[in-house]
Design a protein around this motif. Sequence first.
Motif, PDB file in Angstrom:
ATOM      1  N   LEU A   6      38.535  35.454  33.195  1.00  0.00           N
ATOM      2  CA  LEU A   6      38.682  36.239  34.418  1.00  0.00           C
ATOM      3  C   LEU A   6      39.846  35.674  35.226  1.00  0.00           C
ATOM      4  CD1 LEU A   6      37.839  38.115  36.784  1.00  0.00           C
ATOM      5  CD2 LEU A   6      36.103  36.398  37.396  1.00  0.00           C
ATOM      6  N   ILE A   7      40.758  36.546  35.640  1.00  0.00           N
ATOM      7  CA  ILE A   7      41.869  36.152  36.507  1.00  0.00           C
ATOM      8  C   ILE A   7      41.806  37.002  37.765  1.00  0.00           C
ATOM      9  CG2 ILE A   7      44.365  35.917  36.771  1.00  0.00           C
ATOM     10  CD1 ILE A   7      44.606  35.859  33.719  1.00  0.00           C
ATOM     11  N   THR A   8      41.627  36.377  38.923  1.00  0.00           N
ATOM     12  CA  THR A   8      41.756  37.091  40.187  1.00  0.00           C
ATOM     13  C   THR A   8      43.184  36.902  40.698  1.00  0.00           C
ATOM     14  OG1 THR A   8      41.059  35.229  41.595  1.00  0.00           O
ATOM     15  CG2 THR A   8      39.327  36.665  40.705  1.00  0.00           C
ATOM     16  N   GLY A   9      43.648  37.882  41.470  1.00  0.00           N
ATOM     17  CA  GLY A   9      45.063  37.872  41.830  1.00  0.00           C
ATOM     18  C   GLY A   9      45.928  38.254  40.645  1.00  0.00           C
ATOM     19  N   GLY A  16      50.156  37.891  36.409  1.00  0.00           N
ATOM     20  CA  GLY A  16      50.685  38.664  35.293  1.00  0.00           C
ATOM     21  C   GLY A  16      51.288  37.782  34.221  1.00  0.00           C
ATOM     22  N   LEU A  17      52.055  36.779  34.630  1.00  0.00           N
ATOM     23  CA  LEU A  17      52.643  35.849  33.662  1.00  0.00           C
ATOM     24  C   LEU A  17      51.573  35.050  32.933  1.00  0.00           C
ATOM     25  CD1 LEU A  17      55.770  34.324  35.467  1.00  0.00           C
ATOM     26  CD2 LEU A  17      55.735  36.037  33.645  1.00  0.00           C
ATOM     27  N   LEU A  18      50.532  34.659  33.664  1.00  0.00           N
ATOM     28  CA  LEU A  18      49.455  33.892  33.040  1.00  0.00           C
ATOM     29  C   LEU A  18      48.753  34.715  31.971  1.00  0.00           C
ATOM     30  CD1 LEU A  18      47.583  31.442  32.804  1.00  0.00           C
ATOM     31  CD2 LEU A  18      46.254  32.389  34.712  1.00  0.00           C
ATOM     32  N   ALA A  19      48.480  35.988  32.253  1.00  0.00           N
ATOM     33  CA  ALA A  19      47.818  36.843  31.271  1.00  0.00           C
ATOM     34  C   ALA A  19      48.630  36.926  29.983  1.00  0.00           C
ATOM     35  CB  ALA A  19      47.596  38.239  31.856  1.00  0.00           C
ATOM     36  N   HIS A  20      49.943  37.084  30.106  1.00  0.00           N
ATOM     37  CA  HIS A  20      50.796  37.134  28.923  1.00  0.00           C
ATOM     38  C   HIS A  20      50.836  35.787  28.202  1.00  0.00           C
ATOM     39  CE1 HIS A  20      52.252  40.930  30.695  1.00  0.00           C
ATOM     40  NE2 HIS A  20      52.630  41.216  29.458  1.00  0.00           N
ATOM     41  N   LEU A  35      40.687  41.351  34.581  1.00  0.00           N
ATOM     42  CA  LEU A  35      41.781  41.201  35.542  1.00  0.00           C
ATOM     43  C   LEU A  35      41.432  41.940  36.829  1.00  0.00           C
ATOM     44  CD1 LEU A  35      44.716  41.927  33.055  1.00  0.00           C
ATOM     45  CD2 LEU A  35      43.746  39.697  33.676  1.00  0.00           C
ATOM     46  N   ALA A  36      41.518  41.244  37.963  1.00  0.00           N
ATOM     47  CA  ALA A  36      41.107  41.840  39.238  1.00  0.00           C
ATOM     48  C   ALA A  36      42.111  41.520  40.331  1.00  0.00           C
ATOM     49  CB  ALA A  36      39.726  41.325  39.641  1.00  0.00           C
ATOM     50  N   TYR A  77      40.172  31.931  36.509  1.00  0.00           N
ATOM     51  CA  TYR A  77      41.394  31.509  37.199  1.00  0.00           C
ATOM     52  C   TYR A  77      41.404  32.173  38.572  1.00  0.00           C
ATOM     53  CZ  TYR A  77      43.733  29.465  33.085  1.00  0.00           C
ATOM     54  OH  TYR A  77      44.097  28.676  32.011  1.00  0.00           O
ATOM     55  N   CYS A  78      41.313  31.376  39.619  1.00  0.00           N
ATOM     56  CA  CYS A  78      41.325  31.885  40.993  1.00  0.00           C
ATOM     57  C   CYS A  78      42.753  31.789  41.533  1.00  0.00           C
ATOM     58  CB  CYS A  78      40.358  31.073  41.851  1.00  0.00           C
ATOM     59  SG  CYS A  78      40.279  31.612  43.566  1.00  0.00           S
TER      60      CYS A  78
END
Length: 336
Positions: A6-9, A16-20, A35-36, A77-78
Motif C-alpha cells: 500500500l502506498i499513500t500519496g 509514482g516513482l516508488l511504484a515503478h 495506491l491511494a 508506505y506512508c
Amino acid sequence: MSNVILITGAAGWLGGLLAHALKEDPKTPNLQLILADIVEPKAPDGVKSITFKADLTDSGQVDALFTTSYGIPDTVYCLHGIMSRGSEDNFDLGLKVNVDSVRDLLEATRRHGQERDNPIKFILASSLAVYGRPLPDIVTPSTIATPQSAYGMGKLTSELFINEYSRRGFVDGRILRLPTIVVRPGVPVAATSSFISGIIREPLKGLPSLCPIGDSLASPALDLPLWLASPETTIANLVIAKHIPASSFMPHTRVVCLPGFTATVRDELRALESIAGRKALELVQFKDDEVNRRVVSSWPAKFDNAYALRLGFVVDEGGMEPIVRRFKESVDAGVV
C-alpha cells in the motif's frame, strides 16, 4: 506468494516513482499495489493494482485500503502529507494531514496486522525538518530533534507514534528522514525547499526561476549549506528500506537519516552554469523571503552517514554536477 504493498500519496511524484521502482525490484516478486491519494493515482503498466481516490483524513476511507481483494498489505508506505510551507501557512490543515491522518493509517495497520503472523511494515517518509537550531556541526543518530516549523513538528509527532507502535510489536516501523531531494521534476510545490529544485529545473527548461535566499548572485546568503540527495538515490533507498531485517535497526528507535551530501545554494548555481551555461544561470532571479530563509536555515546541513550505510542504504557520489547533468539529459530527451 504475493507482495501486497500500500502506498499513500501515490499520485505524487515520489509515490509514482516508488511504484515503478517496486515493479522493477527483483526482491519484490508477484507485486500487487494498492495506491491511494486525494486524486486518483496512475498505476504502472504491467502490475496488478487497485487505485483509490481517497480522503486520507477520513478514517473510514483509510480502513477500506486494508480490505481490498488483494487482502491485507505486507508493507505500507506512508508518503502523503502537506508540504512544509503549506503546513506553516495553514497550521490546522497541517496537523489534520501530517499527524491525524498518519495516526489513522498507523492504527489501521496495527488493527489489520493482528490477522497476520508478522506485523505489517510501516515505512514513513519523514524529513530533516524535524531538526532545528542549535545543532552540532555533524548530526548523528543521537542528535535530539527540536523542530522549528509546523511541518517538522508534525513529522516528529508521527515518528514518535511509529516508534511506540514498533516497540509494542503493533507494526514493524521504518522511519526515513529524507534529505532534500534535488532535482524534483514537475511544477513547484508548497514547500520551503521547493526553490532548491526550482533554480535548476526551470532554467534547464528555459524558464525563469525565483531564488528566495539572498538578493543577488553576490549575496553571502547563497553560501547556505543544504543536505541533499538525488531522486534516483532516494527511490533506491525507499525500496531498500523494505528489505532490511527488523533486527538490524537500533533497539530504541526506528529512525534512519538517509544518506546525503552537503552543497550550498551557490554550489547549485555553479553546477547549473557549468552544465547549461551562463544563459541558464541568468534565468535565476532573487527575492529574499524571510520566512523561507528562516525555515530552511534551521535545517541541518551535514550528517554522519555511517549508520545508514551500515544498514545497506546508498549515497550519491560526485556532488551536484552529475545530478544536474542527468536532469538536463532528461529535459533534452523530453522525459521530464
